[in-house]
Design a protein around this motif. Structure first.
Motif, mmCIF file in Angstrom:
data_model
loop_
_atom_site.group_PDB
_atom_site.id
_atom_site.type_symbol
_atom_site.label_atom_id
_atom_site.label_comp_id
_atom_site.label_asym_id
_atom_site.label_seq_id
_atom_site.Cartn_x
_atom_site.Cartn_y
_atom_site.Cartn_z
ATOM 1 N N GLY A 269 0.811 -1.217 0.000
ATOM 2 C CA GLY A 269 0.000 0.000 0.000
ATOM 3 C C GLY A 269 0.841 1.262 0.000
ATOM 4 N N ALA A 270 0.390 2.269 -0.751
ATOM 5 C CA ALA A 270 1.125 3.525 -0.887
ATOM 6 C C ALA A 270 0.502 4.666 -0.105
ATOM 7 C CB ALA A 270 1.201 3.920 -2.363
ATOM 8 N N ALA A 271 -0.704 4.470 0.404
ATOM 9 C CA ALA A 271 -1.393 5.558 1.097
ATOM 10 C C ALA A 271 -2.498 4.987 1.974
ATOM 11 C CB ALA A 271 -1.990 6.530 0.076
ATOM 12 N N GLU B 186 -6.941 -6.585 -3.085
ATOM 13 C CA GLU B 186 -6.997 -5.138 -3.224
ATOM 14 C C GLU B 186 -6.022 -4.454 -2.280
ATOM 15 O OE1 GLU B 186 -11.351 -4.529 -5.053
ATOM 16 O OE2 GLU B 186 -11.176 -4.314 -2.912
ATOM 17 N N TYR B 187 -5.556 -3.291 -2.734
ATOM 18 C CA TYR B 187 -4.631 -2.479 -1.959
ATOM 19 C C TYR B 187 -4.772 -1.042 -2.416
ATOM 20 C CZ TYR B 187 -1.431 -2.313 -5.987
ATOM 21 O OH TYR B 187 -0.873 -2.088 -7.215
ATOM 22 N N ILE B 188 -4.185 -0.108 -1.691
ATOM 23 C CA ILE B 188 -4.226 1.298 -2.095
ATOM 24 C C ILE B 188 -2.893 1.613 -2.769
ATOM 25 C CG2 ILE B 188 -4.415 3.681 -1.328
ATOM 26 C CD1 ILE B 188 -6.385 2.732 0.781
ATOM 27 N N ALA B 189 -2.941 1.748 -4.088
ATOM 28 C CA ALA B 189 -1.722 1.892 -4.886
ATOM 29 C C ALA B 189 -1.248 3.333 -5.032
ATOM 30 C CB ALA B 189 -1.943 1.304 -6.276
ATOM 31 N N ASN B 190 -2.140 4.296 -4.882
ATOM 32 C CA ASN B 190 -1.782 5.684 -5.151
ATOM 33 C C ASN B 190 -2.413 6.623 -4.142
ATOM 34 O OD1 ASN B 190 -0.525 5.342 -7.927
ATOM 35 N ND2 ASN B 190 -2.509 4.382 -8.215
ATOM 36 N N ALA B 191 -1.676 7.639 -3.760
ATOM 37 C CA ALA B 191 -2.224 8.707 -2.927
ATOM 38 C C ALA B 191 -2.876 9.734 -3.845
ATOM 39 C CB ALA B 191 -1.114 9.362 -2.107
#
Length: 184
Positions: free
Chosen positions: A90-92, A131-136
């Motif tokens: 995760g990035a954000a 699923e993951y958070i790829a971008n802020a």
């Protein structure tokens, strides 16, 4: 089985897993997968004919942004050591302004990362999707030209910003799906 307590932070989300012998049919092995300071959500399991497989899930935690994660699982020994998927860290954090409004609590946003995982067997390999958070993305970039007073393409919600470039995410969420092929 009760709710596991992973220590050092009260109760956390973990994954209960069961290995069933379809011939008897009885549970032959079971357990929990969890880690201190982490929450593991929405697992999906794919198992090859040899009894070896992969469990995909979303990893969040005290010091971890929502990340795509996995652990091996074996009919003889159960679940093994877990890790975040390479390229799926995760990035954000949850951005706090995108997601779905709940009917019961209309003023609250329900983020949906982690809800949609999958595992599919392909010969001796298992394809997983987590699923993951790829971008802020900030609120102004999320609004694109709509908020920045620009003209042209309406990139509302894609984080393309006022530059009219392609966005890095969908309009309703700040999550991405990481698809990987693993051989257990």
């Amino acid at each position: 089985m009760g709710v596991p307590k992973w220590g050092g932070g009260g109760q956390r989300a973990g994954i209960a897993w069961y290995i069933v012998n379809p011939a008897t049919p009885k549970v032959i092995l079971s357990g929990y997968l969890g880690a201190s300071g982490h929450d593991f959500t929405y697992p999906a399991i794919g198992v090859t004919p040899s009894g070896r497989g992969v469990m995909a899930f979303t990893d969040t935690g005290d010091a971890t942004y929502p990340s795509a994660a996995y652990a091996p699982i074996d009919a003889s020994v159960g679940a093994g050591a877990w890790a975040d998927v390479p390229g799926g860290t995760g990035a954000a954090a949850d951005d706090g302004f995108t997601g779905y409004r709940q009917q019961v609590f209309p003023n609250r946003i329900r983020t949906r990362w982690g809800d949609y995982g999958a595992a599919a067997v392909d010969g001796n390999s298992v394809w997983i999707a987590s699923e993951y958070i790829a971008n802020a993305c900030g609120y102004t970039d999320w609004g694109g030209p709509f908020f920045a007073g620009g003209t042209g393409d309406n990139l509302l919600g894609t984080c393309g910003g006022a530059s009219h470039g392609p966005g890095v995410r969908t309009a309703l969420a700040n999550w991405s799906t990481r698809i990987s092929k693993l051989t257990p």
